[in-house]
Design an enzyme around this catalytic site. Structure first.
Site, PDB file in Angstrom:
ATOM      1  N   TYR A  49       0.819  -1.204   0.000  1.00 48.93           N
ATOM      2  CA  TYR A  49       0.000   0.000   0.000  1.00 48.93           C
ATOM      3  C   TYR A  49       0.862   1.266   0.000  1.00 48.93           C
ATOM      4  O   TYR A  49       1.698   1.469   0.879  1.00 48.93           O
ATOM      5  CB  TYR A  49      -0.937   0.019   1.202  1.00 48.93           C
ATOM      6  CG  TYR A  49      -1.848  -1.186   1.328  1.00 48.93           C
ATOM      7  CD1 TYR A  49      -2.175  -1.977   0.227  1.00 48.93           C
ATOM      8  CD2 TYR A  49      -2.388  -1.546   2.558  1.00 48.93           C
ATOM      9  CE1 TYR A  49      -3.011  -3.078   0.349  1.00 48.93           C
ATOM     10  CE2 TYR A  49      -3.222  -2.643   2.690  1.00 48.93           C
ATOM     11  CZ  TYR A  49      -3.525  -3.410   1.590  1.00 48.93           C
ATOM     12  OH  TYR A  49      -4.347  -4.510   1.718  1.00 48.93           O
ATOM     13  N   VAL A 198     -19.312  -5.155   2.731  1.00 48.75           N
ATOM     14  CA  VAL A 198     -20.436  -4.328   2.270  1.00 48.75           C
ATOM     15  C   VAL A 198     -20.446  -4.208   0.746  1.00 48.75           C
ATOM     16  O   VAL A 198     -21.191  -3.407   0.178  1.00 48.75           O
ATOM     17  CB  VAL A 198     -20.399  -2.919   2.911  1.00 48.75           C
ATOM     18  CG1 VAL A 198     -20.609  -3.044   4.414  1.00 48.75           C
ATOM     19  CG2 VAL A 198     -19.102  -2.182   2.599  1.00 48.75           C
ATOM     20  N   ALA A 199     -19.629  -5.026   0.080  1.00 51.97           N
ATOM     21  CA  ALA A 199     -19.616  -5.092  -1.388  1.00 51.97           C
ATOM     22  C   ALA A 199     -19.462  -3.706  -2.018  1.00 51.97           C
ATOM     23  O   ALA A 199     -20.309  -3.255  -2.797  1.00 51.97           O
ATOM     24  CB  ALA A 199     -20.885  -5.785  -1.896  1.00 51.97           C
ATOM     25  N   GLY A 201     -19.889  -0.905  -0.783  1.00 55.33           N
ATOM     26  CA  GLY A 201     -20.954   0.015  -0.390  1.00 55.33           C
ATOM     27  C   GLY A 201     -22.303  -0.289  -0.998  1.00 55.33           C
ATOM     28  O   GLY A 201     -23.311   0.347  -0.651  1.00 55.33           O
ATOM     29  N   LEU A 202     -22.375  -1.269  -1.891  1.00 61.86           N
ATOM     30  CA  LEU A 202     -23.618  -1.558  -2.592  1.00 61.86           C
ATOM     31  C   LEU A 202     -24.707  -2.095  -1.678  1.00 61.86           C
ATOM     32  O   LEU A 202     -25.896  -2.007  -2.003  1.00 61.86           O
ATOM     33  CB  LEU A 202     -23.353  -2.560  -3.724  1.00 61.86           C
ATOM     34  CG  LEU A 202     -22.473  -2.034  -4.866  1.00 61.86           C
ATOM     35  CD1 LEU A 202     -22.069  -3.177  -5.788  1.00 61.86           C
ATOM     36  CD2 LEU A 202     -23.210  -0.948  -5.648  1.00 61.86           C
ATOM     37  N   LEU A 203     -24.309  -2.662  -0.540  1.00 64.37           N
ATOM     38  CA  LEU A 203     -25.299  -3.200   0.405  1.00 64.37           C
ATOM     39  C   LEU A 203     -25.768  -2.164   1.420  1.00 64.37           C
ATOM     40  O   LEU A 203     -26.689  -2.436   2.194  1.00 64.37           O
ATOM     41  CB  LEU A 203     -24.711  -4.407   1.140  1.00 64.37           C
ATOM     42  CG  LEU A 203     -24.489  -5.664   0.297  1.00 64.37           C
ATOM     43  CD1 LEU A 203     -23.743  -6.716   1.113  1.00 64.37           C
ATOM     44  CD2 LEU A 203     -25.820  -6.218  -0.207  1.00 64.37           C
ATOM     45  N   LYS A 206     -25.219   2.657  -1.479  1.00 63.47           N
ATOM     46  CA  LYS A 206     -24.631   3.110  -2.737  1.00 63.47           C
ATOM     47  C   LYS A 206     -25.535   2.689  -3.898  1.00 63.47           C
ATOM     48  O   LYS A 206     -26.146   1.623  -3.867  1.00 63.47           O
ATOM     49  CB  LYS A 206     -23.236   2.498  -2.914  1.00 63.47           C
ATOM     50  CG  LYS A 206     -22.494   2.990  -4.142  1.00 63.47           C
ATOM     51  CD  LYS A 206     -21.110   2.366  -4.200  1.00 63.47           C
ATOM     52  CE  LYS A 206     -20.349   2.789  -5.439  1.00 63.47           C
ATOM     53  NZ  LYS A 206     -18.988   2.164  -5.492  1.00 63.47           N
TER      54      LYS A 206
END
Length: 298
Positions: A49, A198-199, A201-203, A206
């Site tokens: 990173y 949370v995929a 943010g899709l779950l 988003k």
């Protein structure tokens, strides 16, 4: 707190995924120390990173409270000299060299959990394991694990090594580990560090978009189911999404990518309310998505 596999590390159910942090040192210090003060004790970084700067800034921020936190980092991705990208290198020589560089950047004389950052079935696995075992004997690391989504690689390390953990992607929208690895890891006393819960943010609000093998419509249906469960349980969307993941006994902690104070506040709220989703609600969520499994690297 939950024990991470067979190690003596007890980790908070929510952990801090440091990859999302930028290069502002002040932000690192404020967010990481606030997280630790709130009870988040596991911090995950990697030498990859920001070309090592992530480790450097994490180490600087956590140095005053080093004995109170668990620092995990990763190795195996070697930056090219021109900085154009990186190549996979799980060799013994590379690991033995780069552990010292990570220790220096993290400003510590030991790393709580050192993880192989990927892996293929064609790697010199025994050689890699020898490197981890040697640096553990030297006291440079306390425990080691791998970060992988490949069932065939995970099985080899279960059989041939003393890993205490596997970091893997797992969520309602990527439940492939349920079919292939989670039960096996639990059976062998190996803890799971979950990422991607949370995929992207899709779950949790988003706008719906395609994800893995799911269409945007299927993603929207899953998100609606999470919202329904959250409403019935009077919980936040984040807590409901994470509670699904916490529902599997192999999962020790969920690493959230945090880069803002608002995200940290939400993570802290979820930490304080952490619980495994009741079977009824877990079943409702699972029924909202079609099943699929890993097709490659089985």
């Amino acid at each position: 707190m939950k024990r991470l596999g067979k190690s003596d590390l007890w980790v908070s159910p929510v952990s801090f995924g440091c990859m999302s942090l930028g290069e502002n040192v002040a932000v690192y210090a404020d967010l990481l120390r606030k997280a630790a003060d709130a009870g988040i004790n596991y911090f995950d970084t990697a030498d990859l990173y920001h070309k090592g700067l992530n480790e450097l800034y994490v180490g600087e921020a956590l140095k005053p409270i080093r004995k109170d936190v668990i620092i995990a980092t990763k190795v195996g991705n070697q930056w090219r000299p021109d900085g154009s990208g990186w190549d996979w290198n799980p060799s013994k020589a590379y690991i033995l060299k780069h552990i010292d560089q990570s220790l220096k950047r993290l400003k510590t004389d030991y790393i709580d959990l050192y993880q192989l950052h990927g892996g293929t079935i064609d790697d010199p696995i025994d050689e890699t394991i020898e490197a981890f075992e040697r640096i553990k004997e030297q006291g440079k690391i306390r425990w080691y694990g791998i970060s992988s989504i490949r069932p065939n690689v995970i099985r080899e390390y279960i059989k041939r090594s003393n890993i205490v953990s596997v970091m893997t992607q797992y969520s309602l929208l990527d439940h492939r580990p349920e079919e292939s690895t989670l039960d096996l890891l639990h059976e062998h006393g190996i803890g799971v560090i979950c990422r991607g819960a949370v995929a992207q943010g899709l779950l949790i609000g988003k706008a719906a978009d395609g994800y893995l093998q799911y269409t945007d419509g299927e993603v929207a249906r899953a998100a609606k189911a999470v919202a329904k469960v959250a409403g019935e349980l009077e919980e936040t969307l984040l807590t409901a999404a994470l509670a699904y993941v916490w529902g599997h006994p192999a999962v020790a902690t969920v690493a959230l990518g945090i880069r803002t104070t608002a995200q940290l506040d939400e993570a802290i709220e979820t930490l304080q309310r952490a619980f495994p989703l009741p079977d009824h609600h877990r079943g409702l969520l699972r029924q909202s998505v079609r099943s699929f499994r890993y097709e490659a690297h089985r």
